[in-house]
Design a protein around this motif. Sequence first.
Motif, PDB file in Angstrom:
ATOM      1  N   TYR A 241       0.815  -1.212   0.000  1.00 28.11           N
ATOM      2  CA  TYR A 241       0.000   0.000   0.000  1.00 28.11           C
ATOM      3  C   TYR A 241       0.854   1.269   0.000  1.00 28.11           C
ATOM      4  O   TYR A 241       0.385   2.329   0.381  1.00 28.11           O
ATOM      5  CB  TYR A 241      -0.940  -0.011   1.199  1.00 28.11           C
TER       6      TYR A 241
ATOM      7  N   LYS B 289      -9.804   2.000   2.206  1.00 25.13           N
ATOM      8  CA  LYS B 289     -10.484   3.276   1.979  1.00 25.13           C
ATOM      9  C   LYS B 289      -9.637   4.508   2.243  1.00 25.13           C
ATOM     10  O   LYS B 289      -9.921   5.585   1.726  1.00 25.13           O
ATOM     11  CB  LYS B 289     -11.755   3.341   2.834  1.00 25.13           C
ATOM     12  N   TYR B 290      -8.611   4.360   3.058  1.00 32.10           N
ATOM     13  CA  TYR B 290      -7.902   5.555   3.499  1.00 32.10           C
ATOM     14  C   TYR B 290      -6.477   5.583   2.973  1.00 32.10           C
ATOM     15  O   TYR B 290      -5.745   4.592   3.065  1.00 32.10           O
ATOM     16  CB  TYR B 290      -7.914   5.647   5.031  1.00 32.10           C
ATOM     17  N   ALA B 291      -6.104   6.732   2.425  1.00 34.33           N
ATOM     18  CA  ALA B 291      -4.756   6.890   1.867  1.00 34.33           C
ATOM     19  C   ALA B 291      -3.713   6.742   2.964  1.00 34.33           C
ATOM     20  O   ALA B 291      -2.655   6.138   2.764  1.00 34.33           O
ATOM     21  CB  ALA B 291      -4.633   8.245   1.183  1.00 34.33           C
ATOM     22  N   VAL B 292      -4.004   7.312   4.127  1.00 35.39           N
ATOM     23  CA  VAL B 292      -3.105   7.173   5.278  1.00 35.39           C
ATOM     24  C   VAL B 292      -3.689   6.095   6.190  1.00 35.39           C
ATOM     25  O   VAL B 292      -4.773   6.278   6.755  1.00 35.39           O
ATOM     26  CB  VAL B 292      -2.959   8.499   6.043  1.00 35.39           C
ATOM     27  N   LYS B 293      -3.009   4.967   6.306  1.00 35.32           N
ATOM     28  CA  LYS B 293      -3.513   3.857   7.110  1.00 35.32           C
ATOM     29  C   LYS B 293      -3.244   4.141   8.591  1.00 35.32           C
ATOM     30  O   LYS B 293      -2.099   4.362   8.982  1.00 35.32           O
ATOM     31  CB  LYS B 293      -2.840   2.538   6.714  1.00 35.32           C
ATOM     32  N   ASN B 294      -4.292   4.154   9.387  1.00 38.59           N
ATOM     33  CA  ASN B 294      -4.133   4.421  10.812  1.00 38.59           C
ATOM     34  C   ASN B 294      -3.739   3.129  11.523  1.00 38.59           C
ATOM     35  O   ASN B 294      -4.571   2.255  11.762  1.00 38.59           O
ATOM     36  CB  ASN B 294      -5.431   4.981  11.396  1.00 38.59           C
TER      37      ASN B 294
ATOM     38  N   ASP C  64     -11.696  -2.610   5.203  1.00 39.98           N
ATOM     39  CA  ASP C  64     -12.171  -1.279   4.829  1.00 39.98           C
ATOM     40  C   ASP C  64     -11.191  -0.199   5.262  1.00 39.98           C
ATOM     41  O   ASP C  64     -10.931   0.760   4.513  1.00 39.98           O
ATOM     42  CB  ASP C  64     -13.546  -1.015   5.458  1.00 39.98           C
ATOM     43  N   GLU C  65     -10.659  -0.331   6.476  1.00 36.53           N
ATOM     44  CA  GLU C  65      -9.698   0.666   6.974  1.00 36.53           C
ATOM     45  C   GLU C  65      -8.470   0.724   6.077  1.00 36.53           C
ATOM     46  O   GLU C  65      -7.924   1.801   5.804  1.00 36.53           O
ATOM     47  CB  GLU C  65      -9.293   0.317   8.409  1.00 36.53           C
TER      48      GLU C  65
END
Length: 290
Positions: free
Chosen positions: A16, A148-153, A144-145
């Motif tokens: 990613y 969906k998010y460019a910055v993975k938390n 989904d996390e």
Amino acid sequence: MKMRNIPTYDFHKTKYGSELLIDVVALKDIKKYLSDHSLHALTYYDITLITDGEGFFRIDETNHQVKVSDVLFSQPYQLREWDTQYIADGYALIFEEEFLLSFFNDPNFINNISFFKKYCNNSRLELSTSVFEQINFLMQQIKDEIDKYAVKNKHILRALLYQVLMTLDRAFIGQYAIAPQSDSHNYVDRFLTFVHADFQINHEVQYYAEKLYLTPNYLNELVKKVTGMPAKQIIQTKLINESKKYLLYSDLTVAEISERLSFETPSYFIRFFRKRTGCTPLQYRKDQKP
């Protein structure tokens, strides 16, 4: 231990972009990679949830018949094979140990989870409907996390992974009636960790007892109480299983295997193997090699 004839898959850490040591992949999407080499090993931890279909799922020496709502657990370098024709779909939650250690700062965190313990003989868990729905939902949340998010938390992902592990740990303990952790278990956990690291060069109970500051007799007593087998048998079983892997999935000669496993002579290795399996190493290779 990597076998030269078995594909071993490393974690795709930069899939990613920046490094991420956790992922959820759909079984239907990875079938094509296993069609020619169904037997394989992973260098990371895997929790597979079956959501559609049924069939066999092998981990090391054990073939499990699995169905929807079953979960399979595998540790790094265990042999794996599953029925890609009849197991239609599911989720594989994969992660590197480092992903959790960097957060919890506990080197024994993974080893203290019931289904990842070194002496655990069960790799399959059958979930109740409610727990299946909960784990299915959590795996979708992790996916989904990530997607969906460019910055993975990573903190959110670690929290979700922790929830999966703890929920499955409770279910596993309940299904297999595992006794609460005790000092005996702690000693046995450390013994099995030492055996895993050193069994190829150290075959004697005395060696491991000294590392634990115990007498060999007391170590045997503790190990048998927890695992049902004396310490010597644990070591010998590990040697036999490793020998079988070399015989089936490498081109090493009997003499080379004997040397790798630190037997004094090939003839001693042959006697050791025959006494515990009923056949010589070459007979085993001839009869069992796929």
